[in-house]
Enzyme design. Structure first.
Site, PDB file in Angstrom:
ATOM      1  N   THR A 163       0.872  -1.185   0.000  1.00 60.40           N
ATOM      2  CA  THR A 163       0.000   0.000   0.000  1.00 60.40           C
ATOM      3  C   THR A 163       0.903   1.227   0.000  1.00 60.40           C
ATOM      4  O   THR A 163       1.996   1.186   0.563  1.00 60.40           O
ATOM      5  CB  THR A 163      -0.865  -0.009   1.285  1.00 60.40           C
ATOM      6  OG1 THR A 163      -1.770  -1.088   1.180  1.00 60.40           O
ATOM      7  CG2 THR A 163      -1.628   1.288   1.484  1.00 60.40           C
ATOM      8  N   THR A 213      -1.068   2.241   7.015  1.00 59.71           N
ATOM      9  CA  THR A 213      -1.014   0.993   6.250  1.00 59.71           C
ATOM     10  C   THR A 213      -0.940  -0.170   7.224  1.00 59.71           C
ATOM     11  O   THR A 213      -0.363  -0.046   8.299  1.00 59.71           O
ATOM     12  CB  THR A 213       0.205   0.973   5.308  1.00 59.71           C
ATOM     13  OG1 THR A 213       0.408  -0.387   4.841  1.00 59.71           O
ATOM     14  CG2 THR A 213       1.497   1.408   5.990  1.00 59.71           C
ATOM     15  N   GLY A 214      -1.513  -1.284   6.810  1.00 55.17           N
ATOM     16  CA  GLY A 214      -1.475  -2.472   7.659  1.00 55.17           C
ATOM     17  C   GLY A 214      -2.788  -3.212   7.586  1.00 55.17           C
ATOM     18  O   GLY A 214      -3.511  -3.108   6.584  1.00 55.17           O
ATOM     19  N   GLY A 216      -6.151  -3.593   7.533  1.00 54.43           N
ATOM     20  CA  GLY A 216      -7.122  -2.526   7.345  1.00 54.43           C
ATOM     21  C   GLY A 216      -8.305  -2.557   8.291  1.00 54.43           C
ATOM     22  O   GLY A 216      -8.754  -1.509   8.772  1.00 54.43           O
TER      23      GLY A 216
END
Ligand code: ASP
Length: 293
Positions: A163, A213-214, A216
């Protein structure tokens, strides 16, 4: 006024052979945005241009290089926010758009905040954008990994990265944030994560701008971008605000991720709980860009 820009290429676990190129990709995006800020361009233009550059880099899971859904389609999410006027534009589960962040910026200039699926596509056409093909967005690397994932040959953890996002403060002290993603590999069709949801995957006000980011779903549940902004609003330095927001997530879930942050004074914050997160940052108080993973 201090100008500052920070860029990320996604949190997760990077294979060793991609670590260098991910950092170089972030740096290339950073330089595009930095040129805009240095010529007194707006933070909004800078973050859009950075994210567009990273969407065009097939290494990242956004635009070209996006991951596939369970059905083999590419459904992308992107969001952008102008912290000065609190304007927001986002698109979710949108297909056949080469640069979802460009479309999100057009939504920002419209009466809407978030458009999804076919409606987002219709809006793109009305705005004079053309549709691309799925093949324009699909890379061989992603297709192979999707097939491996479906055959359960690759553990989930290795899939999660790529992302992209950017946060900036311009010479007028205005802040902006942008995030774009293809979402997790093999995701359920129609699944929408944090990236196009304001306050979750991105946020900007007059104090700070954040791109995250990560995992979600947890960034949505815990409103991580907004939470980081609130810490900054309470007077925490951005580095601490970033760390506290991620610490809050860690207190409630074992899922991981990270975020980048800048404030109106040009301070940069970065925090991650995942193993890796590629990033690049620059401010006019720094001699040269900082990159890392
Ligand atoms: N947060 C993104 C999503 O859940 C994925 C990521 O950042 O890697 O869609």
């Amino acid at each position: 006024m201090t100008i500052a820009l920070s860029v990320h290429g996604g949190a997760g676990v990077y294979p060793p052979e991609q670590m260098q190129s991910a950092q170089e990709g972030c740096l290339a995006g950073l330089l595009v945005g930095w040129n805009i800020l240095q010529s007194n361009g707006s933070a909004l233009d800078a973050v859009e241009a950075v994210v567009r550059t990273l969407e065009d880099n097939p290494l990242f899971n956004a635009g070209t290089g996006s991951y596939l859904t369970r059905e083999g389609n590419i459904e992308m999410d992107a969001g952008i926010m102008d912290g000065e006027m609190f304007r927001v534009g986002a698109v979710a589960a949108v297909e056949l758009i080469k640069n979802p962040i460009v479309l999100a910026r057009k939504v920002l200039a419209s009466p809407q905040v978030l458009l999804v699926g076919c409606g987002a596509q219709q809006f793109a056409l009305e705005q004079g954008m053309s549709l691309c093909t799925r093949e324009d967005l699909l890379t061989e690397r992603v297709y192979t990994r999707w097939q491996q994932k479906r055959a359960a040959q690759v553990p989930e953890v290795e899939q999660k990265h790529g992302t992209v996002g950017a946060v900036a403060v311009d010479s007028a002290g205005r802040l902006a944030a942008a995030t774009s993603t293809g979402g997790p590999m093999n995701k359920y069709p129609g699944r929408v994560g944090d990236s196009p949801l304001v306050g979750c995957g991105f946020y900007a006000d007059r104090i700070a701008a954040i791109s995250s980011t990560g995992y979600g779903e947890d960034f949505v549940r815990f409103l991580i971008a907004r939470r980081a902004a609130e810490y900054a609003g309470q007077g925490y330095p951005v580095q601490l605000a970033a760390e506290e927001a991620m610490a809050f997530m860690t207190m409630h879930t074992s899922e991981t991720g990270g975020l980048i942050m800048v404030d109106a004074q040009g301070n940069v914050g970065f925090a991650k709980t995942s193993l890796h997160m590629s990033y690049a940052s620059m401010s006019d108080r720094m001699v040269e860009p900082e990159i890392g993973i």
